[in-house]
Design a protein around this motif. Sequence first.
Motif, short mmCIF file in Angstrom:
data_model
loop_
_atom_site.label_atom_id
_atom_site.label_comp_id
_atom_site.label_asym_id
_atom_site.label_seq_id
_atom_site.Cartn_x
_atom_site.Cartn_y
_atom_site.Cartn_z
N THR A 16 -0.60 7.28 6.54
CA THR A 16 -1.59 7.41 5.47
C THR A 16 -2.12 6.02 5.13
O THR A 16 -1.34 5.10 4.89
CB THR A 16 -0.96 8.03 4.21
OG1 THR A 16 -0.27 9.20 4.57
CG2 THR A 16 -2.04 8.37 3.21
N CYS B 206 -4.90 4.06 2.55
CA CYS B 206 -5.74 4.23 1.37
C CYS B 206 -6.51 2.95 1.08
O CYS B 206 -5.99 1.83 1.20
CB CYS B 206 -4.89 4.58 0.15
SG CYS B 206 -4.21 6.23 0.26
N GLN C 83 -8.43 1.38 -2.03
CA GLN C 83 -8.62 1.55 -3.46
C GLN C 83 -9.54 0.46 -3.98
O GLN C 83 -9.35 -0.71 -3.69
CB GLN C 83 -7.26 1.45 -4.15
CG GLN C 83 -7.33 1.39 -5.68
CD GLN C 83 -7.30 2.77 -6.29
OE1 GLN C 83 -6.38 3.52 -6.03
NE2 GLN C 83 -8.28 3.09 -7.08
N GLU D 143 -8.96 10.62 -3.11
CA GLU D 143 -7.78 10.89 -3.91
C GLU D 143 -8.22 11.14 -5.35
O GLU D 143 -8.94 10.33 -5.94
CB GLU D 143 -6.85 9.67 -3.83
CG GLU D 143 -5.48 9.89 -4.45
CD GLU D 143 -4.57 10.77 -3.61
OE1 GLU D 143 -4.83 10.92 -2.40
OE2 GLU D 143 -3.61 11.32 -4.16
N CYS E 283 -10.45 5.96 -4.72
CA CYS E 283 -9.42 5.73 -3.71
C CYS E 283 -9.65 6.68 -2.57
O CYS E 283 -9.46 7.89 -2.71
CB CYS E 283 -8.03 5.94 -4.33
SG CYS E 283 -6.72 5.69 -3.13
N CYS F 49 -8.59 7.95 1.09
CA CYS F 49 -7.41 7.92 1.96
C CYS F 49 -7.66 8.73 3.22
O CYS F 49 -8.45 9.68 3.22
CB CYS F 49 -6.20 8.53 1.25
SG CYS F 49 -5.76 7.64 -0.23
#
Lengths: 920, 126
Positions: free
Chosen positions: A836, A838, A840, A892, A903, A905
């Motif tokens: 995963t 991400c 942000q 997200e 965010c 992801c």
Amino acid sequence: MTAMLPAPLVIGTSLAYLLLLVGVAYWADRRAAARRSVIARPWVYALSMAVYCTAWTYFGSVERAATGGMWFLPIYLGPTLAMVLGWTVLRKMIRIAKTHRITSIADFIASRYGKSQLLATLVTLVAVVGIVPYIALQLKAVSSGYALLTSGSAVAPAHLHWSQDSAFYVAIALAGFAIVFGARHLDTTERHEGMVAAIAFESLVKLAAFLCVGVFVVYGLFGGLGDIFSQARARPELADLLHAEQGGAYSWARWMGLMVLALCAALVLPRQFQVMVVENVHEDHVRRASWMFPLYLLLINLFVLPIALGGLLYFSGGEHNPEHFVLSLPMAAGQNALALFVFIGGLSAATGMVIVETVAVSTMVSNELALPLLLRLRLLGTAHQPRDFTRSLLMIRRAAIVGVLLLGYLYFQLAGDAYALASIGLISFAAVAQFAPVLLGGMYWRGGTRAGALAGLIMGFGVWVYTLMLPSIAKSGWLDVGFLTAGPWGVAWLRPESLWGLQGLDSLTHSLFWSLLINCAAYVIVSLWRAPSGREASQALLFVDVFRRGTAQTPVFWRGRADAAELKRLCERFLGVEKTRELWRSYAKEAGLIADQALVPDARLVQFVEAQLTGAVGSASARVLVASVSDEEALSQGDVLVMLEEASQLRSYSRALETKSRSLEQATSELRSANEQLKSLDRLKDDFMSSVTHELRTPLTSIRALAEILQGDAEVPPQQRQRFVDIIVQETERLTRLVNQVLDMAKIESGHIDWRLADIDVRALLEKAMATTAALLSDRGAEMELDVPQTLPLLHADPDRLLQVLLNLISNAAKFVPPQGGHVQLRARADGQGLTVCVQDNGPGVPAGHEHLIFDRFHQAGGPTPGGQGTGLGLPISHHIVAHFGGRLWLEPPAPGAPPGACFCFWLPWQPAFSGDTAP
Amino acid sequence: MTQKKILIADDEPNIVVSLEYLLQREGYAVSIARDGQQALDAIAREAPDLVLLDVMMPIKSGFEVCASVRGDAALAHTRILMLSAKGRDTDLAKGMALGADDYMTKPFATRELVARVAEMLAKDRP
């Protein structure tokens, strides 16, 4: 000397009881008219079947028990077996009768064998001959019972003049009541609700009376069943009665013979046919009645043997006729009221039988004997005298009832005292039993023909006459007894009571054996000998296969021409104008026509008319009537088979057609949905095209405009010039990016892209992404942070494409971070299945409601920013790339209370899991 | 002769730059609106002689602005030249139906644009 009852009391009570029955009938008829039928219950149906138990039950079976012990039983075991084991036969009879509107047993048999007039006539005659002795028996029972009650002696003086003979008055009275019950008006269904209700009521009364006298004898005169039996066993002559085997050799044959006889009688006696088949309200009642009726028989027979033994013990002198024990025992004990009650019970039983039997027989006589005769003699005129009809028929019926009763009285006078009551009844049974082979064969064997039925019936009946009827008349003194003992013309093996040397059987079993044997043999042989006609074959199919075909599917076995107006007039004559109009209307409605004038006189209409007429005048007469107004072709057996074949072919074609049309419908709906899908895809393509066109043309506009300005105007100030050139370059770059992305999008969506898979060091890739975007971020005054574990498994994917995704996400973040304070975090985590990552940012975040829009093509959030404009295609392309490897890209959802920011992801499996059509 | 006022309504800054230079070179007074709502406000406020109206704009599209202007009696006389990257016949017809005086597709030839603007300004609008 026994006590006596005053004659007026007996007569008065009897009349009162009969009027009570009339009242019950009237009430039931009123309820039926108000459509709240009383008789539509299975227990009423079962009770009505108990009309089988007549005055013979009261007098005859006691006498039989007194002389032969258990020999009274087979008469009741027969119907018990018939109901318990053969109720399906009854049900089939009911189904056939209702389907073809059959109203009597003569009609049933005639209809089965091609609607034969001759057969109907024959059956009617046999039925009349068969029941006349039985009616005589009832008259005898009632009159001797009356004599016993009023004069203390049952022996009536021989050959009284009819005006002094109570039996004569009984006959007249019963005729009157029978007319009231069954011939007040004509009903095309031949259902008599009132009569059935009255019969059910009187069945209860006769059961109650018999049980009362039984209880009285067993517990009143003796000390219980045990007492009677032990006393009987003590007497040698009575002890014999308690054994089951009686009568020496062939006793099992006699037992069987009687049971078979009673079994047949329970089905074919006209009164049984009337209550079980014609008056049946609902087929389902048969199942319930199949145990209720045997139960009734059990109850009413419970005390027969005890009464017989009790009588023999009580009147050990022997001058009392066992026949009248049920009356003489209470009278001897001074119980006059009980004796009267029992007499009413016996009267009730006799009345029930007489009424139902004569009504049934009168229907047969009027439909099968009188009507065809009148038609042939044209006594009823041509088509131009409509109204006389129903009244004439009614008159004929009433005359038939009176006639049959008078015949019964005549027989009673001529032959009544030679034989005990019991034997008369059995002779009567044996006559109608001749119907059984023809009836049962007709229901289950398609091969039975009219000729066969005629042969069987005639031969069987002939044997019956010869072996039972003639001897009984001879024994009464009306014929020379010589031919009994020595055979006709001295031929020994033709002796009526031991044909072909068959000795040792009693006359009844002997007769039964020969008559049924010859009957069956003639029926089978003649049926097989010659092929049936078309009509016989068609009726055979309709009868035997009645459970297999619904009425809608039955083919119509008729060919010819008919006139609709004539058919209508025919209906009006026999059914009345009102009813005909109703019928015509309902037929037209079913056929889907509006005006009943438009009815086509085709085979189906003819069949319809014939069916309606059958209910009124019987199938044979209906056949004749319809044939008289139409021009028919005689069908052969071959024709019928061809019609049947055609009908079944038609059925299978229509079934095939149905399945075809259903699958066609399905295909159409599938095509329709596919079309819708294509249209929407087309629309999408159009939208895409126009969006792409717009996006490409916009940068081109500035490039062209500014380039033209620079080209044509030498006086552009240098500062402006520089600015314009910069913009041109920028927009060209933008255009290039856009063209590349559109091509990318097109390639990805059509599946033509080249994926180059490799093992990727995730950390290195992320660092590379950071490095590439460093300049962009520093321009915006933002900083980037990397949060990656030290060791990560290798990711197997396309590194360039993955880099493209990262760059897209980072540049989006860079677009939205606040100037001079922006912060972008790049985070990577591993789990068992995949990675995963991400991105942000601390920008404003995605506005609520736009979470799905951002993944749309050409959607640009927030407006253009200087120094790099978005194309709106970045996220959709990234989404496709990630999805191709079996991963997910998502926004997200913000944690509550967290600082603003978006965010994005994505998750990728360590090993790509390609979906079906995007695998390389 | 009073200086003619032209309003440029377009959300693409680089196009605005080019149009602004072009028109100012021709001697017109130029004002700028960057979205549909700004355009309407500017028309109401300044009553320009001509509006160069882009179709694809945020908040209100060029079509909507055109319809509002034509629907407003005070502003209905304003000359409108629609500019759009959408060049389908349907879009052109829609624009004309909504009341635009003329319609040009992007990218346009600068010479052409200038000529059309002059032409329109010369004609009186009833």
